[in-house]
Motif scaffolding. Structure first.
Motif, PDB file in Angstrom:
ATOM      1  N   PRO A  77       0.803  -1.223   0.000  1.00 51.16           N
ATOM      2  CA  PRO A  77       0.000   0.000   0.000  1.00 51.16           C
ATOM      3  C   PRO A  77       0.838   1.276   0.000  1.00 51.16           C
ATOM      4  O   PRO A  77       1.941   1.296   0.531  1.00 51.16           O
ATOM      5  CB  PRO A  77      -0.769  -0.106   1.326  1.00 51.16           C
ATOM      6  CG  PRO A  77       0.175  -0.858   2.212  1.00 51.16           C
ATOM      7  CD  PRO A  77       0.848  -1.866   1.328  1.00 51.16           C
ATOM      8  N   LYS A 102      -2.459   2.679   3.750  1.00 55.27           N
ATOM      9  CA  LYS A 102      -1.750   2.771   5.029  1.00 55.27           C
ATOM     10  C   LYS A 102      -1.782   4.216   5.477  1.00 55.27           C
ATOM     11  O   LYS A 102      -1.796   5.124   4.647  1.00 55.27           O
ATOM     12  CB  LYS A 102      -0.308   2.273   4.896  1.00 55.27           C
ATOM     13  CG  LYS A 102       0.530   3.121   3.945  1.00 55.27           C
ATOM     14  CD  LYS A 102       2.020   2.911   4.135  1.00 55.27           C
ATOM     15  CE  LYS A 102       2.834   3.529   3.022  1.00 55.27           C
ATOM     16  NZ  LYS A 102       3.781   4.554   3.436  1.00 55.27           N
ATOM     17  N   GLY A 126       5.116  -1.665   3.152  1.00 58.53           N
ATOM     18  CA  GLY A 126       6.484  -2.127   2.921  1.00 58.53           C
ATOM     19  C   GLY A 126       6.602  -3.635   2.872  1.00 58.53           C
ATOM     20  O   GLY A 126       7.702  -4.172   2.980  1.00 58.53           O
TER      21      GLY A 126
ATOM     22  N   CYS B  66       9.897  -3.523  -1.264  1.00 58.46           N
ATOM     23  CA  CYS B  66       8.733  -2.643  -1.281  1.00 58.46           C
ATOM     24  C   CYS B  66       8.538  -2.170  -2.713  1.00 58.46           C
ATOM     25  O   CYS B  66       9.519  -1.951  -3.426  1.00 58.46           O
ATOM     26  CB  CYS B  66       8.962  -1.452  -0.354  1.00 58.46           C
ATOM     27  SG  CYS B  66       7.589  -0.269  -0.472  1.00 58.46           S
ATOM     28  N   GLN B  67       7.268  -1.995  -3.107  1.00 62.13           N
ATOM     29  CA  GLN B  67       7.001  -1.546  -4.487  1.00 62.13           C
ATOM     30  C   GLN B  67       7.499  -0.122  -4.725  1.00 62.13           C
ATOM     31  O   GLN B  67       7.776   0.244  -5.855  1.00 62.13           O
ATOM     32  CB  GLN B  67       5.507  -1.646  -4.805  1.00 62.13           C
ATOM     33  CG  GLN B  67       4.629  -0.552  -4.208  1.00 62.13           C
ATOM     34  CD  GLN B  67       4.510  -0.652  -2.697  1.00 62.13           C
ATOM     35  OE1 GLN B  67       4.699  -1.733  -2.138  1.00 62.13           O
ATOM     36  NE2 GLN B  67       4.216   0.462  -2.047  1.00 62.13           N
ATOM     37  N   ASP B  68       7.607   0.672  -3.661  1.00 56.51           N
ATOM     38  CA  ASP B  68       8.184   2.001  -3.854  1.00 56.51           C
ATOM     39  C   ASP B  68       9.698   1.867  -3.813  1.00 56.51           C
ATOM     40  O   ASP B  68      10.313   1.937  -2.745  1.00 56.51           O
ATOM     41  CB  ASP B  68       7.694   3.006  -2.812  1.00 56.51           C
ATOM     42  CG  ASP B  68       8.153   4.418  -3.165  1.00 56.51           C
ATOM     43  OD1 ASP B  68       8.955   4.556  -4.123  1.00 56.51           O
ATOM     44  OD2 ASP B  68       7.728   5.381  -2.501  1.00 56.51           O
ATOM     45  N   GLY B 146      12.007   5.782  -0.713  1.00 56.65           N
ATOM     46  CA  GLY B 146      10.600   5.923  -1.067  1.00 56.65           C
ATOM     47  C   GLY B 146      10.039   7.240  -0.554  1.00 56.65           C
ATOM     48  O   GLY B 146      10.641   7.913   0.283  1.00 56.65           O
ATOM     49  N   GLY B 148       6.989   7.726   1.008  1.00 63.05           N
ATOM     50  CA  GLY B 148       6.220   7.689   2.247  1.00 63.05           C
ATOM     51  C   GLY B 148       7.045   8.199   3.410  1.00 63.05           C
ATOM     52  O   GLY B 148       6.582   8.996   4.240  1.00 63.05           O
ATOM     53  N   SER B 149       8.291   7.754   3.468  1.00 59.74           N
ATOM     54  CA  SER B 149       9.149   8.178   4.568  1.00 59.74           C
ATOM     55  C   SER B 149       9.801   9.527   4.265  1.00 59.74           C
ATOM     56  O   SER B 149       9.953  10.364   5.154  1.00 59.74           O
ATOM     57  CB  SER B 149      10.199   7.114   4.866  1.00 59.74           C
ATOM     58  OG  SER B 149      10.972   6.835   3.731  1.00 59.74           O
ATOM     59  N   CYS B 183       5.586   3.866   7.492  1.00 61.48           N
ATOM     60  CA  CYS B 183       5.817   2.432   7.684  1.00 61.48           C
ATOM     61  C   CYS B 183       6.779   2.113   8.827  1.00 61.48           C
ATOM     62  O   CYS B 183       7.850   1.562   8.609  1.00 61.48           O
ATOM     63  CB  CYS B 183       6.320   1.797   6.397  1.00 61.48           C
ATOM     64  SG  CYS B 183       5.107   1.807   5.083  1.00 61.48           S
ATOM     65  N   CYS B 270      11.846   4.490   6.538  1.00 60.83           N
ATOM     66  CA  CYS B 270      10.923   3.408   6.906  1.00 60.83           C
ATOM     67  C   CYS B 270      11.694   2.125   7.212  1.00 60.83           C
ATOM     68  O   CYS B 270      12.910   2.098   7.066  1.00 60.83           O
ATOM     69  CB  CYS B 270       9.959   3.176   5.761  1.00 60.83           C
ATOM     70  SG  CYS B 270      10.829   2.949   4.192  1.00 60.83           S
ATOM     71  N   ALA B 272      12.021  -0.370   5.487  1.00 60.74           N
ATOM     72  CA  ALA B 272      12.769  -0.836   4.311  1.00 60.74           C
ATOM     73  C   ALA B 272      14.017   0.032   4.163  1.00 60.74           C
ATOM     74  O   ALA B 272      14.125   0.869   3.275  1.00 60.74           O
ATOM     75  CB  ALA B 272      11.893  -0.763   3.067  1.00 60.74           C
ATOM     76  N   ARG B 274      17.014   0.573   2.919  1.00 64.35           N
ATOM     77  CA  ARG B 274      17.770  -0.034   1.828  1.00 64.35           C
ATOM     78  C   ARG B 274      19.015   0.766   1.451  1.00 64.35           C
ATOM     79  O   ARG B 274      18.944   1.959   1.220  1.00 64.35           O
ATOM     80  CB  ARG B 274      16.854  -0.146   0.593  1.00 64.35           C
ATOM     81  CG  ARG B 274      15.658  -1.041   0.833  1.00 64.35           C
ATOM     82  CD  ARG B 274      14.553  -0.820  -0.167  1.00 64.35           C
ATOM     83  NE  ARG B 274      13.855   0.432   0.096  1.00 64.35           N
ATOM     84  CZ  ARG B 274      12.760   0.827  -0.579  1.00 64.35           C
ATOM     85  NH1 ARG B 274      12.272   0.074  -1.553  1.00 64.35           N
ATOM     86  NH2 ARG B 274      12.181   1.965  -0.287  1.00 64.35           N
TER      87      ARG B 274
HETATM   88  S1  SF4 Z   1       7.492   4.257   3.492  1.00 66.58           S
HETATM   89 FE1  SF4 Z   1       9.074   2.776   2.892  1.00 66.58          FE
HETATM   90  S2  SF4 Z   1       8.224   0.749   3.288  1.00 66.58           S
HETATM   91 FE2  SF4 Z   1       6.550   2.229   3.280  1.00 66.58          FE
HETATM   92  S3  SF4 Z   1       5.772   2.197   1.209  1.00 66.58           S
HETATM   93 FE3  SF4 Z   1       7.254   3.867   1.292  1.00 66.58          FE
HETATM   94  S4  SF4 Z   1       9.212   2.959   0.689  1.00 66.58           S
HETATM   95 FE4  SF4 Z   1       7.812   1.282   1.142  1.00 66.58          FE
END
Ligand code: SF4
Lengths: 187, 280
Positions: A77, A102, A126, B66-68, B146, B148-149, B183, B270, B272, B274
């Motif tokens: 998500p 999310k 994730g 993760c897809q992102d 990504g 999101g973070s 995340c 997050c 992930a 990486r």
């Molecule tokens: S915050 Fe990180 S784990 Fe979550 S979707 Fe974005 S890249 Fe993926």
């Protein structure tokens, strides 16, 4: 664990409570920022929409490309709040019943969910490889020019979800955080 | 003078992009196991176990964790005795990113113009930071990040009088504001000092340090521990569903600053977390 199938109706949604574990099977649609913007613009302009959202569930995801022989790439998500400006219209005018994402939602989205009986599910953020395994079929049904932001029709089987916000406005994030909060009073 | 061919750089960056998006470091596996054993919330524990299972699955199948798969942030530590031959350094890196994101079936998440927002189709350009260092090696670190973070990150120019308390408060505010969006469990990179752009870069670099390792300056190491403890009392927990483990670690990097400044940048990472590296 509650097993449910799509499409959803108000009765199914009414029985889902924040924090419930749900195993979802059936057809769902994907949609992110660009698709939401286009759907709302098309509706506002009085045009035909490329998908029928009545009773549907939208998964906020932009998957990785599928490797040869695979259905789809990593598919977890994305942050839901970016869809908040468009969501009330999708719920109120287009009959959307469920969302998978999310993170938190705006008060306007929650109000629309309460009035129209819609539910907000959480998938594990994730965990794209883990979730992709539960997607059995994927095809692009609208806006292919958006690449990963196109609308896909997904067939999922036992897709693991948690009810994040139910149609009574109860929110698992708030409840969970309150339960485990131990902040010293001076912080 | 050591010569490094641009083609070789491209090849290495290509492989690092795929590695970073599919495999996590040894330190991460240790940190996630520690988190699982510390988590009090049953649901939180379960989330951590799924996160671990996902990472396992990604490593064994080559699917992205993760897809992102983010924008590719590439750090280059270029020895001053190195000469790049057969092409332009930045072009070589971008070509590596282009190939890596195609080869690894990674998502292309870059738009050309921030307002017109058309996807570039190959995940370029990368964000490239070059440091010139002594010696004749080229160290390349690829750290996909990504949104999101990254979108949960923040920077503030504090007043010197705000001091340590001000820093603590701002980091906590940033973490509380992002809650479940980034995340968690997250890694918190803090850049302290320098100026506006220096603090941001320090915060990003702080994320490259192995989990569990402290800043060598004792009072900064202590501040890392203090912030980590407080963040883990917020109750946000794994995936924001409530619990003890909101962050896996806090890393602070510092730099001298102006007599009138106290810049602080918080780069949220997050779970992930990486990054992959190679030395040429
Ligand atoms: S915050 Fe990180 S784990 Fe979550 S979707 Fe974005 S890249 Fe993926």
């Amino acid at each position: 664990m509650t097993e449910i199938k799509t499409p959803l109706d108000s009765e199914v949604v009414d029985n889902l409570k924040a924090g419930d574990r749900v195993s979802l099977s059936g057809v769902i649609l994907t949609g992110r920022d660009a698709a939401h913007k286009s759907l709302v613009e098309a509706y506002t302009a009085g045009q035909d929409l490329p998908v029928d959202l009545r009773g549907q569930v939208i998964y906020y995801v932009g998957p990785c490309p599928a490797k040869p022989g695979k259905v789809i790439g990593s598919a977890g998500p994305t942050t839901s709040t970016r869809m908040d400006p468009y969501t009330p219209l999708l719920i109120r005018e287009l009959g959307l019943k469920g969302m998978i994402g999310k993170g938190n939602r705006s008060q306007q989205v929650i109000e629309a969910m309460k009035e129209e009986k819609a539910v907000y599910f959480l998938a594990v953020g994730g965990a794209g490889a883990y979730l992709a395994k539960r997607i059995k079929k994927a095809e692009v049904v609208a806006y292919p020019e958006f690449g990963p932001e196109a609308i896909y029709r997904l067939e999922v089987s036992d897709f693991p979800l948690i009810v994040g916000i139910d149609c009574y406005g109860r929110n698992i994030y708030e409840e969970g955080k309150k339960k485990y909060r131990r902040m010293p009073s001076n912080a | 003078m050591k010569e490094i061919c641009a083609d070789e750089i491209t090849k290495v960056v290509e492989n690092l992009c795929v590695d970073a998006c599919t495999k996590l470091g040894k330190d991460w596996w240790q940190a996630i196991d520690d988190a699982i054993s510390h988590e009090e919330s049953p649901l939180g524990k379960e989330m951590l176990q799924i996160i671990k299972e996902n990472a396992d699955l990604a490593a064994s199948t080559g699917e992205a964790i993760c897809q992102d798969t983010g924008m590719a942030v590439v750090f280059l530590e270029l020895g001053q005795d190195v000469r790049i031959t057969g092409g332009n350094l930045y072009d070589a890196v971008n070509e590596g990113v282009r190939r890596g994101y195609v080869k690894g079936y990674l998502r292309k998440s870059v738009v050309e113009d921030p307002l017109m927002r058309e996807n570039t189709g190959d995940n370029t350009p990368a964000i490239i930071h070059v440091d010139i260092v002594p010696g004749s090696d080229l160290r390349i670190i690829v750290a996909p990040k990504g949104a999101g973070s990254e979108n949960s990150s923040a920077l503030k120019m504090l007043k010197p009088a705000d001091g340590k308390e001000g820093v603590l408060k701002f980091v906590l505010e940033t973490v509380e504001a992002t809650g479940p969006n980034a995340c968690p469990p997250m890694v918190i990179g803090v850049g302290l000092g320098g100026n506006l752009e220096k603090s941001a870069l320090l915060a990003k670099k702080a994320l490259l340090r192995p989990l569990g390792e402290r800043n060598p300056i004792p009072h900064i190491a202590q501040l890392e521990e203090e912030i980590l403890e407080l963040v883990n009392m917020t109750g946000i927990g794994p995936q924001g569903l409530g619990g003890r483990v909101t962050a896996l670690d806090v890393h602070i990097e510092v730099y001298p600053t102006h007599i009138a400044s106290l810049p602080v940048a918080v780069n949220i990472q997050c779970h992930a977390a990486r990054h992959a590296e190679a030395v040429l």
